[in-house]
Design a protein around this motif. Structure first.
Motif, PDB file in Angstrom:
ATOM      1  N   PRO A  21       0.382   3.407 -13.896  1.00 37.63           N
ATOM      2  CA  PRO A  21       1.215   3.856 -12.470  1.00 37.63           C
ATOM      3  C   PRO A  21       0.260   4.598 -11.815  1.00 37.63           C
ATOM      4  O   PRO A  21      -0.623   5.026 -12.032  1.00 37.63           O
ATOM      5  CB  PRO A  21       2.395   4.711 -13.392  1.00 37.63           C
ATOM      6  CG  PRO A  21       1.852   5.137 -14.548  1.00 37.63           C
ATOM      7  CD  PRO A  21       0.661   4.154 -15.202  1.00 37.63           C
ATOM      8  N   GLU A  22       0.732   4.751 -10.359  1.00 40.78           N
ATOM      9  CA  GLU A  22       0.093   5.318  -9.519  1.00 40.78           C
ATOM     10  C   GLU A  22      -0.341   7.090  -9.848  1.00 40.78           C
ATOM     11  O   GLU A  22      -1.329   7.274  -9.481  1.00 40.78           O
ATOM     12  CB  GLU A  22       0.726   5.364  -7.986  1.00 40.78           C
ATOM     13  CG  GLU A  22      -0.100   5.787  -6.869  1.00 40.78           C
ATOM     14  CD  GLU A  22       0.562   5.464  -5.617  1.00 40.78           C
ATOM     15  OE1 GLU A  22       0.431   6.301  -4.798  1.00 40.78           O
ATOM     16  OE2 GLU A  22       0.925   4.275  -5.281  1.00 40.78           O
ATOM     17  N   VAL A  23       0.673   7.490 -10.292  1.00 41.28           N
ATOM     18  CA  VAL A  23       0.202   8.836 -10.819  1.00 41.28           C
ATOM     19  C   VAL A  23      -0.852   9.044 -11.667  1.00 41.28           C
ATOM     20  O   VAL A  23      -1.411  10.139 -11.735  1.00 41.28           O
ATOM     21  CB  VAL A  23       1.789   9.569 -11.515  1.00 41.28           C
ATOM     22  CG1 VAL A  23       2.113   8.838 -12.535  1.00 41.28           C
ATOM     23  CG2 VAL A  23       1.507  11.022 -11.579  1.00 41.28           C
ATOM     24  N   MET A  73       0.833  -1.271  -0.150  1.00 45.09           N
ATOM     25  CA  MET A  73      -0.054   0.006   0.118  1.00 45.09           C
ATOM     26  C   MET A  73       0.811   1.286   0.168  1.00 45.09           C
ATOM     27  O   MET A  73       1.675   1.281   0.902  1.00 45.09           O
ATOM     28  CB  MET A  73      -0.985  -0.103   1.233  1.00 45.09           C
ATOM     29  CG  MET A  73      -1.896   1.093   1.323  1.00 45.09           C
ATOM     30  SD  MET A  73      -2.941   1.236   2.835  1.00 45.09           S
ATOM     31  CE  MET A  73      -4.072  -0.246   2.702  1.00 45.09           C
ATOM     32  N   SER A  74       0.659   2.273  -0.710  1.00 48.81           N
ATOM     33  CA  SER A  74       1.264   3.365  -0.929  1.00 48.81           C
ATOM     34  C   SER A  74       1.072   4.386   0.237  1.00 48.81           C
ATOM     35  O   SER A  74       0.171   4.257   1.034  1.00 48.81           O
ATOM     36  CB  SER A  74       1.062   4.060  -2.204  1.00 48.81           C
ATOM     37  OG  SER A  74      -0.039   5.017  -2.010  1.00 48.81           O
ATOM     38  N   VAL A  91     -13.162   7.661  -4.862  1.00 45.62           N
ATOM     39  CA  VAL A  91     -11.858   8.130  -5.493  1.00 45.62           C
ATOM     40  C   VAL A  91     -11.079   6.862  -5.205  1.00 45.62           C
ATOM     41  O   VAL A  91     -10.779   6.376  -4.345  1.00 45.62           O
ATOM     42  CB  VAL A  91     -11.625   9.245  -4.607  1.00 45.62           C
ATOM     43  CG1 VAL A  91     -10.109   9.908  -5.070  1.00 45.62           C
ATOM     44  CG2 VAL A  91     -12.478  10.480  -4.502  1.00 45.62           C
ATOM     45  N   LEU A  92     -10.383   6.591  -6.437  1.00 45.16           N
ATOM     46  CA  LEU A  92      -9.398   5.408  -6.895  1.00 45.16           C
ATOM     47  C   LEU A  92      -8.015   6.051  -5.772  1.00 45.16           C
ATOM     48  O   LEU A  92      -7.440   7.161  -5.686  1.00 45.16           O
ATOM     49  CB  LEU A  92      -8.973   5.317  -8.001  1.00 45.16           C
ATOM     50  CG  LEU A  92     -10.079   4.834  -9.050  1.00 45.16           C
ATOM     51  CD1 LEU A  92     -10.022   5.305 -10.325  1.00 45.16           C
ATOM     52  CD2 LEU A  92     -10.507   3.523  -8.677  1.00 45.16           C
ATOM     53  N   GLY A  93      -7.616   4.895  -5.144  1.00 48.46           N
ATOM     54  CA  GLY A  93      -6.337   5.067  -4.539  1.00 48.46           C
ATOM     55  C   GLY A  93      -6.548   5.072  -2.848  1.00 48.46           C
ATOM     56  O   GLY A  93      -5.650   5.441  -2.152  1.00 48.46           O
TER      57      GLY A  93
END
Length: 444
Positions: free
Chosen positions: A220-222, A1-2, A205-207
């Motif tokens: 990618p996460e960005v 997990m970031s 919201v994703l993330g």
């Protein structure tokens, strides 16, 4: 997990169109573009990142005016996003709305071969949405966005739909619209039902963690983080047919209004049957703090007040006893009217195209938008009503009627015609501002 997924919502990186309720009244425009030149499409994204309003910008000098930018899967392909990244997006998004038509009930007249060109095709790449309190400020918003897409010959405008909100806040069938919106943790915007526990941000919201504790982030996460999915639909409304059906099945004007309330779950003013079962209460309908603050299970489990099959109870069964976990199927809805209103009392169709531009926003196309469309709107098994469909938006075949629970005998209405026809739609991704910049800087 970031590290991102544990923190508070990064409102300054999320598009304002995700959370903000629309002003009242308002005007809106959907502008659709095709990207023919990859480099110019990327330049469009770079410019768009400077035009889009953020969710942190709720007290901006622009007031209630903002622009959102969404991209289809075909659009991400046209921009040159690598296949390895595309494959991390929701599979429904990758397929597109037209490919999902059968599951959504878009059959017969509503099937994609009858949609307005180019909706539902590989020609739809980027969708700009501009929202403002009136037509004049809407044009100003479009003027501000125009430098983003003008002088880019490799980007072609292919479709436009102008929308507006009536000062009465009603849609063409005559009901107040946009009454119910979920509460979202960390959004800074209150939900419309004070009895609803706010939902996890990851539902929309994703993330971020969702109600199940999972985190969805396309890679990618960005690109994926702080984005959302959106479903846009152009829905043509058969207003004269709807009025005739109510009139033909009512004993008089008072009964007609009661029938209208029973199929919707609300009186035309927005007052819910749950809080005003016998007659309309315009003061209640106009009160945003009261008109959506109610539940079903304790006072009305059998639907004698608010029928289980009515539109609002299907769209959000709240705490009612139904199959499945209601909180996993909540979504943000936005509606905008298009086309001229049919004058009051007119019972013959005048041939004008009128209806609703519907937008869903959430992080789970499958278990939110598609589930509600297929299981709650176009079926009745979840609350024990067999194959009965939503009386207003269901994909009716002229065979199934509508049943109103009543003592001592329930009231059965004859088969319902189709009142709403899908004219087109798209699954889109609403990138964060960081993602728009990233897309603008892509290199082959």
């Amino acid at each position: 997990m970031s590290v991102h997924t544990r923190g508070a919502l990064e409102l300054d990186d999320i598009q304002r169109g995700v959370f903000s309720p629309r002003p009242t009244p308002y005007a809106a425009t959907y502008l659709v573009f095709r990207v023919d030149d990859r480099a110019q499409g990327r330049e469009l994204m770079r410019r768009a990142s400077a035009v889009v309003t953020t969710a942190a910008d709720s007290a901006s000098p622009l007031g209630e005016t903002w622009v959102s930018v969404a991209v289809t899967c075909h659009g991400l392909e046209a921009l040159g996003v690598p296949r390895t990244a595309l494959d991390t997006f929701a599979w429904e998004f990758r397929q597109g709305m037209a490919a999902r038509a059968k599951a959504l009930g878009d059959v017969g007249e509503s099937s994609p071969e009858n949609w307005e060109a180019p909706l539902g095709t590989s020609e739809v790449h980027v969708v700009f949405t501009a929202v403002a309190p009136d037509a004049e400020r809407l044009e100003e918003a479009i003027d501000r966005a125009r430098p983003a897409y003008e002088h880019l010959p490799g980007v072609t405008a292919v479709w436009r739909q102008d929308c507006y909100a009536l000062p009465t806040e009603t849609e063409h069938f005559g009901y107040r619209d946009g009454v119910s919106q979920p509460a979202i943790e960390g959004s800074g915007i209150a939900g419309s039902n004070q009895l609803e526990v706010p939902l996890k941000a990851g539902e929309f919201v994703l993330g971020y963690p969702d109600e199940l504790g999972g985190v969805q982030t396309p890679q990618p996460e960005v690109l994926g983080h702080n984005g959302s999915y959106a479903a846009f639909r152009k829905l043509h409304q058969r207003v004269a047919a709807f009025r005739r059906y109510l009139q033909d099945n009512a004993t008089g004007p008072e009964d007609e209004e009661l029938l209208a309330a029973k199929v919707m779950g609300r009186w035309r003013s927005g007052a819910p049957l749950a809080l005003g079962p016998r007659h309309d209460d315009p003061a209640l309908g106009a009160d945003p703090h009261r008109r959506n603050t109610f539940l079903y299970q304790q006072d009305d489990p059998a639907g004698f007040t608010t029928p289980g099959g009515c539109h609002i109870r299907r769209a959000n069964p709240r705490d009612a006893s139904v199959a499945g976990e209601v909180r996993l199927h909540r979504m943000i809805r936005r509606g905008a009217v298009y086309g001229p209103p049919l004058p009051r009392g007119v019972l013959e169709d005048d041939g004008a195209d009128r209806g609703l531009m519907f937008a869903f926003i959430g992080a789970h196309l499958g278990r939110q938008f598609e589930f509600v469309q297929s299981e709650w709107m176009n079926d009745g098994v979840f609350f024990g009503a067999g194959s009965a469909r939503d009386p207003i938006t269901g994909s009716h075949d002229g065979i199934t009627g509508f049943t109103i629970p009543r003592r001592p005998l329930r009231r059965r209405l004859p088969p319902l015609p189709r009142f709403v026809v899908t004219r087109g739609g798209e699954y889109c991704f609403l990138p964060s501002l960081s993602a728009l910049r990233w897309l603008g800087e892509l290199r082959d």
